[in-house]
Design an enzyme around this catalytic site. Sequence first.
Site, PDB file in Angstrom:
ATOM      1  N   ARG A 124     -20.998  -5.210   6.281  1.00 29.80           N
ATOM      2  CA  ARG A 124     -20.931  -3.763   5.981  1.00 29.80           C
ATOM      3  C   ARG A 124     -20.121  -2.982   7.007  1.00 29.80           C
ATOM      4  O   ARG A 124     -20.314  -1.781   7.189  1.00 29.80           O
ATOM      5  CB  ARG A 124     -22.331  -3.165   5.844  1.00 29.80           C
ATOM      6  N   LYS A 146      -7.558   4.251   5.223  1.00 32.27           N
ATOM      7  CA  LYS A 146      -7.611   3.794   3.826  1.00 32.27           C
ATOM      8  C   LYS A 146      -7.359   2.299   3.821  1.00 32.27           C
ATOM      9  O   LYS A 146      -6.369   1.832   4.384  1.00 32.27           O
ATOM     10  CB  LYS A 146      -6.518   4.473   2.989  1.00 32.27           C
ATOM     11  N   GLU A 188       8.275   7.066   3.290  1.00 34.80           N
ATOM     12  CA  GLU A 188       7.027   7.726   3.721  1.00 34.80           C
ATOM     13  C   GLU A 188       7.326   8.720   4.860  1.00 34.80           C
ATOM     14  O   GLU A 188       6.637   9.735   4.994  1.00 34.80           O
ATOM     15  CB  GLU A 188       5.980   6.694   4.165  1.00 34.80           C
ATOM     16  N   LYS A 230       0.432  12.484   9.660  1.00 33.17           N
ATOM     17  CA  LYS A 230      -0.681  11.744   9.037  1.00 33.17           C
ATOM     18  C   LYS A 230      -1.977  11.978   9.818  1.00 33.17           C
ATOM     19  O   LYS A 230      -3.040  12.202   9.227  1.00 33.17           O
ATOM     20  CB  LYS A 230      -0.337  10.253   8.957  1.00 33.17           C
ATOM     21  N   GLU A 240     -10.496  12.227   1.625  1.00 32.30           N
ATOM     22  CA  GLU A 240      -9.638  12.765   0.551  1.00 32.30           C
ATOM     23  C   GLU A 240     -10.403  13.672  -0.406  1.00 32.30           C
ATOM     24  O   GLU A 240     -10.305  13.541  -1.624  1.00 32.30           O
ATOM     25  CB  GLU A 240      -9.002  11.600  -0.233  1.00 32.30           C
ATOM     26  N   ARG A 244      -6.248  15.724   2.025  1.00 33.88           N
ATOM     27  CA  ARG A 244      -5.598  14.410   2.177  1.00 33.88           C
ATOM     28  C   ARG A 244      -4.732  14.030   0.975  1.00 33.88           C
ATOM     29  O   ARG A 244      -3.813  13.218   1.095  1.00 33.88           O
ATOM     30  CB  ARG A 244      -6.648  13.327   2.450  1.00 33.88           C
ATOM     31  N   ASN A 248      -0.411  11.746  -0.812  1.00 39.55           N
ATOM     32  CA  ASN A 248      -0.126  10.999  -2.027  1.00 39.55           C
ATOM     33  C   ASN A 248       1.089  11.565  -2.763  1.00 39.55           C
ATOM     34  O   ASN A 248       1.385  11.186  -3.897  1.00 39.55           O
ATOM     35  CB  ASN A 248      -1.365  11.043  -2.932  1.00 39.55           C
ATOM     36  N   HIS A 251       3.261   9.540  -5.184  1.00 39.19           N
ATOM     37  CA  HIS A 251       2.604   8.257  -5.425  1.00 39.19           C
ATOM     38  C   HIS A 251       2.068   8.090  -6.852  1.00 39.19           C
ATOM     39  O   HIS A 251       1.781   6.969  -7.266  1.00 39.19           O
ATOM     40  CB  HIS A 251       1.462   8.045  -4.427  1.00 39.19           C
ATOM     41  N   HIS A 255       3.134   4.549  -7.805  1.00 40.88           N
ATOM     42  CA  HIS A 255       2.231   3.407  -8.034  1.00 40.88           C
ATOM     43  C   HIS A 255       2.426   2.838  -9.447  1.00 40.88           C
ATOM     44  O   HIS A 255       2.325   1.618  -9.656  1.00 40.88           O
ATOM     45  CB  HIS A 255       0.770   3.839  -7.858  1.00 40.88           C
ATOM     46  N   HIS A 267       7.217  -0.609  -1.936  1.00 35.08           N
ATOM     47  CA  HIS A 267       6.373   0.574  -2.113  1.00 35.08           C
ATOM     48  C   HIS A 267       7.177   1.864  -1.891  1.00 35.08           C
ATOM     49  O   HIS A 267       7.122   2.803  -2.690  1.00 35.08           O
ATOM     50  CB  HIS A 267       5.199   0.490  -1.130  1.00 35.08           C
TER      51      HIS A 267
HETATM   52  N1  LIG Z   1      -3.586   2.465   3.582  1.00 31.49           N
HETATM   53  C1  LIG Z   1      -2.632   3.368   3.538  1.00 31.49           C
HETATM   54  O1  LIG Z   1      -2.817   4.536   3.898  1.00 31.49           O
HETATM   55  C2  LIG Z   1      -1.267   2.962   3.056  1.00 31.49           C
HETATM   56  C3  LIG Z   1      -0.197   3.808   3.256  1.00 31.49           C
HETATM   57  C4  LIG Z   1       1.060   3.426   2.806  1.00 31.49           C
HETATM   58  C5  LIG Z   1       1.226   2.193   2.194  1.00 31.49           C
HETATM   59  N2  LIG Z   1       0.154   1.389   2.032  1.00 31.49           N
HETATM   60  C6  LIG Z   1       0.327   0.051   1.447  1.00 31.49           C
HETATM   61  O2  LIG Z   1       1.185  -0.705   2.298  1.00 31.49           O
HETATM   62  C7  LIG Z   1       1.837  -1.708   1.524  1.00 31.49           C
HETATM   63  C8  LIG Z   1       3.302  -1.723   1.858  1.00 31.49           C
HETATM   64  O3  LIG Z   1       3.472  -1.979   3.229  1.00 31.49           O
HETATM   65  P1  LIG Z   1       4.855  -2.565   3.787  1.00 31.49           P
HETATM   66  O4  LIG Z   1       5.974  -1.813   3.216  1.00 31.49           O
HETATM   67  O5  LIG Z   1       4.720  -2.672   5.233  1.00 31.49           O
HETATM   68  O6  LIG Z   1       4.928  -3.977   3.074  1.00 31.49           O
HETATM   69  P2  LIG Z   1       4.441  -5.444   3.462  1.00 31.49           P
HETATM   70  O7  LIG Z   1       3.185  -5.462   4.183  1.00 31.49           O
HETATM   71  O8  LIG Z   1       4.537  -6.195   2.186  1.00 31.49           O
HETATM   72  O9  LIG Z   1       5.586  -5.948   4.464  1.00 31.49           O
HETATM   73  C9  LIG Z   1       6.911  -6.031   4.009  1.00 31.49           C
HETATM   74  C10 LIG Z   1       7.575  -7.323   4.474  1.00 31.49           C
HETATM   75  O10 LIG Z   1       7.897  -7.218   5.844  1.00 31.49           O
HETATM   76  C11 LIG Z   1       7.579  -8.441   6.508  1.00 31.49           C
HETATM   77  N3  LIG Z   1       7.355  -8.115   7.918  1.00 31.49           N
HETATM   78  C12 LIG Z   1       6.320  -7.467   8.467  1.00 31.49           C
HETATM   79  N4  LIG Z   1       6.535  -7.247   9.766  1.00 31.49           N
HETATM   80  C13 LIG Z   1       7.716  -7.812  10.062  1.00 31.49           C
HETATM   81  C14 LIG Z   1       8.485  -7.915  11.260  1.00 31.49           C
HETATM   82  N5  LIG Z   1       8.108  -7.349  12.389  1.00 31.49           N
HETATM   83  N6  LIG Z   1       9.671  -8.569  11.194  1.00 31.49           N
HETATM   84  C15 LIG Z   1      10.109  -9.098  10.030  1.00 31.49           C
HETATM   85  N7  LIG Z   1       9.439  -9.012   8.876  1.00 31.49           N
HETATM   86  C16 LIG Z   1       8.255  -8.375   8.887  1.00 31.49           C
HETATM   87  C17 LIG Z   1       6.364  -8.928   5.773  1.00 31.49           C
HETATM   88  O11 LIG Z   1       6.180 -10.304   5.970  1.00 31.49           O
HETATM   89  C18 LIG Z   1       6.716  -8.559   4.324  1.00 31.49           C
HETATM   90  O12 LIG Z   1       7.481  -9.577   3.731  1.00 31.49           O
HETATM   91  C19 LIG Z   1       1.555  -1.396   0.086  1.00 31.49           C
HETATM   92  O13 LIG Z   1       0.568  -2.251  -0.383  1.00 31.49           O
HETATM   93  C20 LIG Z   1       1.029   0.027   0.120  1.00 31.49           C
HETATM   94  O14 LIG Z   1       0.171   0.300  -0.938  1.00 31.49           O
HETATM   95  C21 LIG Z   1      -1.090   1.744   2.442  1.00 31.49           C
HETATM   96  O1  LIG Z   2      -3.224   7.943   3.356  1.00 32.61           O
HETATM   97  C1  LIG Z   2      -3.192   8.446   2.237  1.00 32.61           C
HETATM   98  O2  LIG Z   2      -4.100   9.162   1.812  1.00 32.61           O
HETATM   99  C2  LIG Z   2      -2.073   8.179   1.324  1.00 32.61           C
HETATM  100  O3  LIG Z   2      -2.098   8.572   0.184  1.00 32.61           O
HETATM  101  C3  LIG Z   2      -0.911   7.455   1.906  1.00 32.61           C
HETATM  102  C4  LIG Z   2      -0.069   6.704   0.885  1.00 32.61           C
HETATM  103  O4  LIG Z   2       1.240   6.612   1.434  1.00 32.61           O
HETATM  104  C5  LIG Z   2      -0.535   5.272   0.656  1.00 32.61           C
HETATM  105  O5  LIG Z   2       0.393   4.605  -0.149  1.00 32.61           O
HETATM  106  C6  LIG Z   2      -1.934   5.088   0.129  1.00 32.61           C
HETATM  107  O6  LIG Z   2      -2.296   3.725   0.143  1.00 32.61           O
HETATM  108  C7  LIG Z   2      -2.101   5.548  -1.267  1.00 32.61           C
HETATM  109  O7  LIG Z   2      -3.449   5.697  -1.478  1.00 32.61           O
HETATM  110  P1  LIG Z   2      -4.146   5.654  -2.895  1.00 32.61           P
HETATM  111  O8  LIG Z   2      -5.456   6.299  -2.635  1.00 32.61           O
HETATM  112  O9  LIG Z   2      -3.306   6.404  -3.867  1.00 32.61           O
HETATM  113  O10 LIG Z   2      -4.274   4.237  -3.271  1.00 32.61           O
HETATM  114 ZN   LIG Z   3       2.418   5.225   0.315  1.00 30.59          ZN
END
Ligand SMILES: NC(=O)c1ccc[n+]([C@@H]2O[C@H](COP(=O)([O-])OP(=O)(O)OC[C@H]3O[C@@H](n4cnc5c(N)ncnc54)[C@H](O)[C@@H]3O)[C@@H](O)[C@H]2O)c1
Ligand SMILES: O=C(O)C(=O)C[C@@H](O)[C@H](O)[C@H](O)COP(=O)(O)O
Ligand SMILES: [Zn+2]
Length: 374
Positions: A124, A146, A188, A230, A240, A244, A248, A251, A255, A267
């Site tokens: 948990r 998130k 972003e 952020k 959110e 927050r 998005n 998005h 998405h 993305h």
């Molecule tokens: N939680 C949040 O608030 C939030 C915010 C924005 C995006 N996201 C999520 O993040 C994801 C996208 O993240 P991303 O764009 O980083 O993609 P990703 O994690 O798929 O990484 C992209 C590529 O870069 C490579 N890579 C990573 N670090 C590297 C390095 N230092 N050198 C060389 N290659 C490297 C990875 O192996 C991968 O192939 C999506 O799933 C999106 O939904 C979440």
């Molecule tokens: O942090 C947030 O809140 C965001 O919306 C950041 C976005 O860039 C990110 O892609 C996030 O994962 C999207 O969230 P979701 O709730 O739409 O899945």
């Molecule tokens: Zn995003």
Amino acid sequence: MSDTTPAEPVRVQVAGERPYPVVIGRGLLGDIVDELRGTRTVAIFHQPTLTETAEVVREQLADAGIDAHRIEIPDAEEGKELPVAGFCWEVLGRIGLGRQDAVISLGGGAATDLAGFVAATWMRGVRVVHIPTTLLAMVDAAVGGKTGINTDAGKNLVGSFHEPAAVFVDLATLETVPRNEIISGMAEVVKAGFIADPQILDLVEADPEAALDPAGAVLPELVRRAIQVKADVVSQDLRESSLREILNYGHTLGHAIERLEHYKWRHGAAVAVGMVFVAELARLAGRLDDATADRHRTVLSALGLPTTYDPDALPALLERMQSDKKNRSGMLRFVVLDGLAKPGRLEAPDPTLIAGAYSEVSRNNAPGSRGVFL
Ligand SMILES: NC(=O)c1ccc[n+]([C@@H]2O[C@H](COP(=O)([O-])OP(=O)(O)OC[C@H]3O[C@@H](n4cnc5c(N)ncnc54)[C@H](O)[C@@H]3O)[C@@H](O)[C@H]2O)c1
Ligand SMILES: O=C(O)C(=O)C[C@@H](O)[C@H](O)[C@H](O)COP(=O)(O)O
Ligand SMILES: [Zn+2]
């Protein structure tokens, strides 16, 4: 990652119930070890490209007397799947990771989302420390708590808000990131510019090539500014409830494009098209001036991001937008701008408005052609 070149790190503090720092610098290994010193067991979940770095981190933690384990997860969105989370829980059980212990994520946003989710759900909730290694993960995914995985029902529909104990942004890791991934992350950064910090847009427009250069001085400034945006937002509204939602921006359509493309589009690329779409929605609704709406296309395309999509895809996209988490009572809700850095909401827009905005986005794109952004 090495601990031999310590430059002055910058710290951005995230406030809230459980405050934490985002440390931005180069050569942060020593800081990471200090953060975890005294912990009995640590699990490092990393993407395949980060194997060497993960081993360096593991060795340093082991030298500090920590029982550190390195666990490889599948790359990119393939890592954000339920069986992968199941595999991670299995490993945590095997190594006996308990409530006083910690998880590290090392990689892009897919790794921070997955490892964050595993940490949120194991017993948990156990401590997680993020070490984002792509631009996108640094400026967005690793900050704000998130976490989540994808399911057939949609992207990120299963997850949890679970704040990290700390985030370490080592800018040196950007030097191996492929150019298309830097460009994707820049979407972003630009988002943060439109919703809150227009100086980001000025910096990018002044020299888009410099903005993309991991060895230059502009990118670190953009990283710091986007993280600050952020941090300011999530400090006020972690879960959110309202504010927050502005993170998005772009998005809702973004998405839907990612799902339609089976996650082959990056993305950031999908979000770029999504931002052009909501800018057109706001313009056609009489809420956003022409210049600011047009600025979306110019700044995003100057960075090499896509700004158009298949004219025939709207019905399929609308179907996918139905599962967006911002919707209420089955009605679509979009984050739009009422001016630069003035985010608002557009609720249940008329279908003709949506069609009008979409035709602006799909203009200059041949029917059936979705382009490629790998
Ligand atoms: N939680 C949040 O608030 C939030 C915010 C924005 C995006 N996201 C999520 O993040 C994801 C996208 O993240 P991303 O764009 O980083 O993609 P990703 O994690 O798929 O990484 C992209 C590529 O870069 C490579 N890579 C990573 N670090 C590297 C390095 N230092 N050198 C060389 N290659 C490297 C990875 O192996 C991968 O192939 C999506 O799933 C999106 O939904 C979440
Ligand atoms: O942090 C947030 O809140 C965001 O919306 C950041 C976005 O860039 C990110 O892609 C996030 O994962 C999207 O969230 P979701 O709730 O739409 O899945
Ligand atoms: Zn995003």
